[in-house]
Motif scaffolding. Structure first.
Motif, PDB file in Angstrom:
ATOM      1  N   VAL A  51      43.489   9.413  38.054  1.00  0.00           N
ATOM      2  CA  VAL A  51      42.637   8.516  38.857  1.00  0.00           C
ATOM      3  C   VAL A  51      41.241   8.469  38.255  1.00  0.00           C
ATOM      4  O   VAL A  51      40.614   7.409  38.180  1.00  0.00           O
ATOM      5  N   LEU A  52      40.759   9.620  37.793  1.00  0.00           N
ATOM      6  CA  LEU A  52      39.416   9.686  37.218  1.00  0.00           C
ATOM      7  C   LEU A  52      39.310   8.934  35.890  1.00  0.00           C
ATOM      8  O   LEU A  52      38.216   8.513  35.509  1.00  0.00           O
ATOM      9  N   THR A  56      38.222   3.085  39.646  1.00  0.00           N
ATOM     10  CA  THR A  56      38.867   2.889  40.937  1.00  0.00           C
ATOM     11  C   THR A  56      37.808   2.665  42.012  1.00  0.00           C
ATOM     12  O   THR A  56      36.615   2.728  41.741  1.00  0.00           O
ATOM     13  N   MET A  57      38.273   2.459  43.218  1.00  0.00           N
ATOM     14  CA  MET A  57      37.385   2.301  44.374  1.00  0.00           C
ATOM     15  C   MET A  57      37.320   3.614  45.166  1.00  0.00           C
ATOM     16  O   MET A  57      36.892   3.637  46.304  1.00  0.00           O
ATOM     17  N   SER A  58      37.735   4.695  44.558  1.00  0.00           N
ATOM     18  CA  SER A  58      37.891   5.977  45.243  1.00  0.00           C
ATOM     19  C   SER A  58      36.549   6.642  45.542  1.00  0.00           C
ATOM     20  O   SER A  58      35.581   6.479  44.802  1.00  0.00           O
ATOM     21  N   SER A  74      42.495   1.588  44.710  1.00  0.00           N
ATOM     22  CA  SER A  74      42.222   0.826  43.492  1.00  0.00           C
ATOM     23  C   SER A  74      42.405  -0.665  43.739  1.00  0.00           C
ATOM     24  O   SER A  74      43.069  -1.078  44.691  1.00  0.00           O
ATOM     25  N   LYS A  75      41.805  -1.421  42.879  1.00  0.00           N
ATOM     26  CA  LYS A  75      41.953  -2.877  42.893  1.00  0.00           C
ATOM     27  C   LYS A  75      43.177  -3.210  42.051  1.00  0.00           C
ATOM     28  O   LYS A  75      43.265  -2.832  40.886  1.00  0.00           O
ATOM     29  N   GLU A  79      44.164  -7.460  45.439  1.00  0.00           N
ATOM     30  CA  GLU A  79      44.382  -6.609  46.606  1.00  0.00           C
ATOM     31  C   GLU A  79      43.792  -5.228  46.384  1.00  0.00           C
ATOM     32  O   GLU A  79      43.637  -4.775  45.259  1.00  0.00           O
ATOM     33  N   CYS A  80      43.522  -4.567  47.491  1.00  0.00           N
ATOM     34  CA  CYS A  80      43.118  -3.168  47.464  1.00  0.00           C
ATOM     35  C   CYS A  80      44.359  -2.352  47.804  1.00  0.00           C
ATOM     36  O   CYS A  80      45.020  -2.603  48.817  1.00  0.00           O
TER      37      CYS A  80
END
Length: 163
Positions: A51-52, A56-58, A74-75, A79-80
Motif C-alpha cells: 500500500v505504501l 493511495t487515499m489511505s 485507493s482510487k 471510484e474509491c
C-alpha cells in the motif's frame, strides 16, 4: 453527503483533539498491530508495505501520538475502493468509525469521486450494520472472497454514493 454524528459523538471526538495523517512508513508497525488485533485473518505486513508503494487515499487517525484508527483506500478508475478500516477497541462505538468514513468521503471528493465501494465478510454482522447505518447499499456478492481458518467465505459488495 455529510454523515450525521450525534451531539455526544461530536463532543467526544472534539475533546480528543484527533490528528489525521496520510498513511506512511512510520505508521506501519502500529497499523499492523491494530490489524492483527482486529481482523480474524489479518493482512500481512507485506500487504501494508505494498500500500505504501503506491499512491493511495489511505490515512491514520491519532489521539496525540498513538494511532487509534486507520483507513486503507485507493482510487480505482472513477471510484474509491475502501479496502481496510479499523478502530482500536477502546474507541469503538463512540463515532470514530463514522468520522473515518467522513474523512474518506472528503478525500474522495478531492479526487472528484462520487462513490465508495467495499467488500465485507458476510459473517461480519457488526460491520454490515455499521455500513448500512451510514447508508451503504448492498450491491452484490463475491463468492469465496475471504480466507477462513478452513475454507473460504463470501463477501458482500456495498457502495455509498454521494455528491
Amino acid at each position: 453527503m455529510l454523515l450525521r454524528l450525534s451531539k455526544k459523538e461530536k463532543q467526544n471526538l472534539q475533546a480528543n483533539n484527533l490528528i489525521i495523517e496520510n498513511f506512511s512508513e512510520p505508521h506501519l508497525n502500529e497499523v499492523f498491530s491494530i490489524e492483527s488485533n482486529s481482523n480474524p485473518t489479518p493482512w500481512k505486513i507485506d500487504t501494508f508495505k505494498q500500500v505504501l508503494e503506491v499512491r493511495t487515499m489511505s490515512f491514520v487517525i491519532k489521539d496525540e501520538s498513538k494511532i487509534i484508527a486507520f483507513c486503507i483506500a485507493s482510487k480505482v478508475l472513477e471510484e474509491c475502493h475502501l479496502q481496510n478500516i479499523s478502530v482500536i477497541e477502546r474507541f469503538r462505538n463512540h463515532g470514530l468509525g463514522t468520522y473515518v468514513i467522513e474523512v474518506l468521503i472528503g478525500r474522495a471528493k478531492i479526487f472528484g469521486l462520487k462513490v465508495i465501494f467495499l467488500e465485507v465478510r458476510e459473517s461480519n454482522k457488526v460491520a454490515i450494520s455499521f455500513y448500512k447505518k451510514l447508508n451503504f447499499k448492498e450491491v452484490g456478492r463475491r463468492e469465496g472472497y475471504y480466507k477462513k481458518d478452513s475454507g473460504r467465505e463470501s463477501a458482500l459488495l456495498m457502495s455509498l454514493a454521494f455528491s
